[in-house]
Design a protein around this motif. Sequence first.
Motif, PDB file in Angstrom:
ATOM      1  N   HIS A   3       0.791  -1.356  -0.018  1.00 28.11           N
ATOM      2  CA  HIS A   3       0.221   0.210  -0.225  1.00 28.11           C
ATOM      3  C   HIS A   3       0.796   1.303   0.073  1.00 28.11           C
ATOM      4  CE1 HIS A   3      -2.918  -2.712   2.308  1.00 28.11           C
ATOM      5  NE2 HIS A   3      -3.206  -2.587   1.169  1.00 28.11           N
ATOM      6  N   GLY A   6       2.900   3.205  -3.615  1.00 32.18           N
ATOM      7  CA  GLY A   6       2.606   4.536  -4.568  1.00 32.18           C
ATOM      8  C   GLY A   6       3.093   5.791  -3.907  1.00 32.18           C
ATOM      9  N   PRO A   7       2.394   6.009  -2.603  1.00 35.07           N
ATOM     10  CA  PRO A   7       2.952   7.272  -2.054  1.00 35.07           C
ATOM     11  C   PRO A   7       4.402   7.277  -1.784  1.00 35.07           C
ATOM     12  CG  PRO A   7       1.465   6.062  -0.509  1.00 35.07           C
ATOM     13  CD  PRO A   7       1.666   5.151  -1.909  1.00 35.07           C
ATOM     14  N   THR A  72      -1.127  12.037  -3.855  1.00 31.73           N
ATOM     15  CA  THR A  72      -1.424  10.718  -3.428  1.00 31.73           C
ATOM     16  C   THR A  72      -2.794  10.499  -2.976  1.00 31.73           C
ATOM     17  OG1 THR A  72       0.678  10.860  -2.315  1.00 31.73           O
ATOM     18  CG2 THR A  72      -0.634   9.350  -1.347  1.00 31.73           C
ATOM     19  N   ILE A  73      -3.484  11.388  -2.480  1.00 34.79           N
ATOM     20  CA  ILE A  73      -4.891  11.236  -1.794  1.00 34.79           C
ATOM     21  C   ILE A  73      -5.559  11.170  -3.069  1.00 34.79           C
ATOM     22  CG2 ILE A  73      -6.601  12.371  -0.652  1.00 34.79           C
ATOM     23  CD1 ILE A  73      -4.702  11.473   1.274  1.00 34.79           C
ATOM     24  N   GLY A  74      -5.477  11.820  -4.059  1.00 39.74           N
ATOM     25  CA  GLY A  74      -6.242  12.104  -5.411  1.00 39.74           C
ATOM     26  C   GLY A  74      -6.257  10.796  -6.321  1.00 39.74           C
ATOM     27  N   LEU A  75      -5.125   9.985  -6.169  1.00 37.97           N
ATOM     28  CA  LEU A  75      -4.907   8.748  -6.517  1.00 37.97           C
ATOM     29  C   LEU A  75      -5.550   7.536  -5.806  1.00 37.97           C
ATOM     30  CD1 LEU A  75      -1.552   9.041  -8.655  1.00 37.97           C
ATOM     31  CD2 LEU A  75      -4.030   8.966  -9.592  1.00 37.97           C
ATOM     32  N   GLY A  76      -6.001   7.814  -4.746  1.00 42.49           N
ATOM     33  CA  GLY A  76      -6.690   6.654  -3.682  1.00 42.49           C
ATOM     34  C   GLY A  76      -5.687   6.645  -2.596  1.00 42.49           C
ATOM     35  N   GLY A  77      -4.814   7.248  -2.325  1.00 42.74           N
ATOM     36  CA  GLY A  77      -3.919   6.993  -1.114  1.00 42.74           C
ATOM     37  C   GLY A  77      -4.736   7.407   0.176  1.00 42.74           C
ATOM     38  N   THR A  78      -4.086   7.111   1.164  1.00 38.74           N
ATOM     39  CA  THR A  78      -5.019   7.558   2.590  1.00 38.74           C
ATOM     40  C   THR A  78      -3.801   8.172   3.414  1.00 38.74           C
ATOM     41  OG1 THR A  78      -4.012   5.606   3.918  1.00 38.74           O
ATOM     42  CG2 THR A  78      -6.148   5.286   2.733  1.00 38.74           C
ATOM     43  N   ARG A  79      -4.504   9.206   4.345  1.00 40.09           N
ATOM     44  CA  ARG A  79      -3.522  10.112   4.915  1.00 40.09           C
ATOM     45  C   ARG A  79      -2.279   9.115   5.975  1.00 40.09           C
ATOM     46  NH1 ARG A  79      -8.541  11.679   4.082  1.00 40.09           N
ATOM     47  NH2 ARG A  79      -9.085  13.880   4.207  1.00 40.09           N
ATOM     48  N   ASN A  81      -1.217   6.228   5.007  1.00 42.17           N
ATOM     49  CA  ASN A  81      -0.218   5.737   4.052  1.00 42.17           C
ATOM     50  C   ASN A  81       0.707   6.931   3.700  1.00 42.17           C
ATOM     51  OD1 ASN A  81      -1.269   3.140   3.995  1.00 42.17           O
ATOM     52  ND2 ASN A  81      -2.215   3.532   2.072  1.00 42.17           N
TER      53      ASN A  81
ATOM     54  N   GLN B  52     -11.863  10.208   0.655  1.00 43.62           N
ATOM     55  CA  GLN B  52     -11.129  11.560   0.792  1.00 43.62           C
ATOM     56  C   GLN B  52     -11.487  12.190   2.102  1.00 43.62           C
ATOM     57  OE1 GLN B  52     -10.517  13.765  -2.700  1.00 43.62           O
ATOM     58  NE2 GLN B  52      -9.608  12.041  -3.740  1.00 43.62           N
ATOM     59  N   ASN B  69      -9.322   6.500   5.357  1.00 44.12           N
ATOM     60  CA  ASN B  69      -7.921   5.848   5.716  1.00 44.12           C
ATOM     61  C   ASN B  69      -8.085   4.183   5.751  1.00 44.12           C
ATOM     62  OD1 ASN B  69      -6.361   7.807   6.253  1.00 44.12           O
ATOM     63  ND2 ASN B  69      -7.031   8.187   8.267  1.00 44.12           N
ATOM     64  N   SER B  71      -6.749   1.536   3.085  1.00 43.61           N
ATOM     65  CA  SER B  71      -6.226   1.643   1.720  1.00 43.61           C
ATOM     66  C   SER B  71      -6.772   0.248   0.943  1.00 43.61           C
ATOM     67  CB  SER B  71      -4.806   1.638   1.826  1.00 43.61           C
ATOM     68  OG  SER B  71      -4.172   0.750   2.823  1.00 43.61           O
ATOM     69  N   THR B  74      -9.608   1.562  -0.561  1.00 44.78           N
ATOM     70  CA  THR B  74      -9.179   2.614  -1.554  1.00 44.78           C
ATOM     71  C   THR B  74      -8.589   2.066  -2.970  1.00 44.78           C
ATOM     72  OG1 THR B  74      -7.521   3.554  -0.592  1.00 44.78           O
ATOM     73  CG2 THR B  74      -9.456   4.615  -0.078  1.00 44.78           C
ATOM     74  N   ILE B  77     -11.213   1.853  -5.382  1.00 41.16           N
ATOM     75  CA  ILE B  77     -12.018   3.138  -5.583  1.00 41.16           C
ATOM     76  C   ILE B  77     -11.243   4.046  -6.411  1.00 41.16           C
ATOM     77  CG2 ILE B  77     -13.578   4.824  -4.592  1.00 41.16           C
ATOM     78  CD1 ILE B  77     -13.763   3.405  -2.165  1.00 41.16           C
ATOM     79  N   HIS B  84      -8.439  17.499 -11.686  1.00 40.08           N
ATOM     80  CA  HIS B  84      -7.517  16.335 -10.923  1.00 40.08           C
ATOM     81  C   HIS B  84      -6.222  16.891 -10.580  1.00 40.08           C
ATOM     82  CE1 HIS B  84      -7.648  12.419  -9.248  1.00 40.08           C
ATOM     83  NE2 HIS B  84      -6.024  12.446  -9.518  1.00 40.08           N
ATOM     84  N   PHE B  98       2.176   6.086 -11.719  1.00 34.57           N
ATOM     85  CA  PHE B  98       1.681   6.109 -10.096  1.00 34.57           C
ATOM     86  C   PHE B  98       0.423   5.497  -9.898  1.00 34.57           C
ATOM     87  CE2 PHE B  98       4.724   9.727 -10.198  1.00 34.57           C
ATOM     88  CZ  PHE B  98       5.931   9.202  -9.465  1.00 34.57           C
ATOM     89  N   LEU B 101      -0.052   2.007  -9.462  1.00 39.03           N
ATOM     90  CA  LEU B 101       0.511   1.594  -8.060  1.00 39.03           C
ATOM     91  C   LEU B 101      -0.866   1.653  -7.016  1.00 39.03           C
ATOM     92  CD1 LEU B 101       3.858   3.193  -7.882  1.00 39.03           C
ATOM     93  CD2 LEU B 101       3.491   0.772  -8.628  1.00 39.03           C
ATOM     94  N   PHE B 102      -1.735   2.372  -7.383  1.00 33.80           N
ATOM     95  CA  PHE B 102      -2.817   2.540  -6.372  1.00 33.80           C
ATOM     96  C   PHE B 102      -4.151   1.968  -6.793  1.00 33.80           C
ATOM     97  CE2 PHE B 102      -0.451   6.506  -5.661  1.00 33.80           C
ATOM     98  CZ  PHE B 102      -0.550   6.834  -4.404  1.00 33.80           C
TER      99      PHE B 102
END
Lengths: 226, 286
Positions: A3, A6-7, A72-79, A81, B52, B69, B71, B74, B77, B84, B98, B101-102
């Motif tokens: 996970h 990416g970040p 990061t958040i825009g691509l689906g990462g979490t805070r 992570n 988000q 929070n 992952s 997400t 999703i 964007h 990138f 990877l998500f």
Amino acid sequence: MNHLKGPIKIIFKDLKLQLYIFTAITLVLVIIYNGVGLYVGPDNFYPFISGPIYGILLFTPFFMFGDALKSTIGLGGTRINYLTSLIINYLVYIISLVIVHNVLFQLSELITDHTKSTMHIYHIASFFGVSNAISYFWVDMLIGIFFVGTGTIIAAVLYRFGYVWTLGITLGLGVLGFLWFTLGDMGKILKWILENKYLLLHLLGVLGVVCMMLTYPLMKQVKLKL
Amino acid sequence: MTIIDVRNVDFKYKDELVLKNITFHEDAPVITGLWGRNGAGKTTLMKLLSGQEREVSGNLSVLGAHPFNNSVITKNISYLREDHYFGKSWTVKDALHFASLFNENWKQEEADALIEQFKLPRKKKITSFSKGMHTMVQLVIGLASHSKVTIFDEPTNGLDAHARKQFFQALKDSYEKDPRYILISSHHINEIEPLCEKLMIISDHIVQFHEPIEYFQTQGVSMMGKIEDIESIVDPENILETTHMMGQSKVMVNVALTKELQAACEQNNIQLEKASMQDFLVNITS
């Protein structure tokens, strides 16, 4: 760990550029100082090359809750992570810059020893009374962790509470500090600091780690400024 | 499996209530349109669904868990905002790398094909792109992600007519091969209507309608004639808009276009036609 891939890569793309730039700046400084030491040969020439590296270690955290966080958040990462990846990247970043600093320092010493150069780069580790290469590296590591840690917590407070609140808190703490400094007995503290410089440096390193950890509760549920 | 389950969700920015008691449910893959006027709360809803942001109260579950929070969730999703955010130094190649990877179900071949179709230069910085090209990068990521929940916010902004057509076709093809929950927010309902199987209308911070698209395709009529005659056929409370000209009245009414209504209008000499969906939505949310 998957996970974080990416970040980690997004953050590293930003930090890599700074690593290259500040390696180049430090290298240019070393070349200039060595040139002056060799061809001009001034007496008592102890220049300082740590400025750019220490400076960027202190200021980098102020840019890390911007582009990289948004992407990061825009691509689906979490805070969470993001924060974990940031700390991993910081560790790599600090170690890399400290290696660059110390390799260039040792190289300069080698050049001075084998030529007529009068230049000896001043390394802050000498202030703490340590003398071997590993200790020099360790002192830089502790300074790096302290700078990055405190920079990160300040940047997190700014992000979470905004400039007005942060400046208010800073002003309040500043006034308290000033009153303590002017009205309180600083003698004992200053004496302790002078007698325990190396211990204090380690305490600052621990403070840096604590500050970094405190960014989790501050940032893990923060509303995004996208 | 429940894809989306939203129950009594509220969301506030500081003291401003943005979403109020939102409740809806989705069990099957479907393309849903999301329509609402500016400030209705569409973007906030999309942020909540994508993890988000976190709701202030209520329960929200996407793919069986809370997405905030989280992952694991997400990774399935994708939420592509209207503008964007991509890193300032990112090229198309970086953005795709990138994004891969998500997203757990990323399809690189589909991404490559779309990049070719949209003629996007892989090595150029995205910041140097026009609005339309920037949008295209978002669309490629949204489609190639094959996320179980894919959310597009105003996906055709900045696109020319040809690129819009290409996108809608690519979306249909991708959905046919791999049905998934796709939510498309747009102000231009006529554009997305042919794609959507359902439509969700947000108005005054609540979900006012969440119905199959057929409901909106039959609901809402325009009638022209004497107002007394019109009011003898439809309940005046259902009249959404009235304009008078040369002794005649033109009204928009919130009723379904049925054979009975057509017969009654013919008897009373009233002209009847289906109202445009855009006008109807504007009126029911006014």
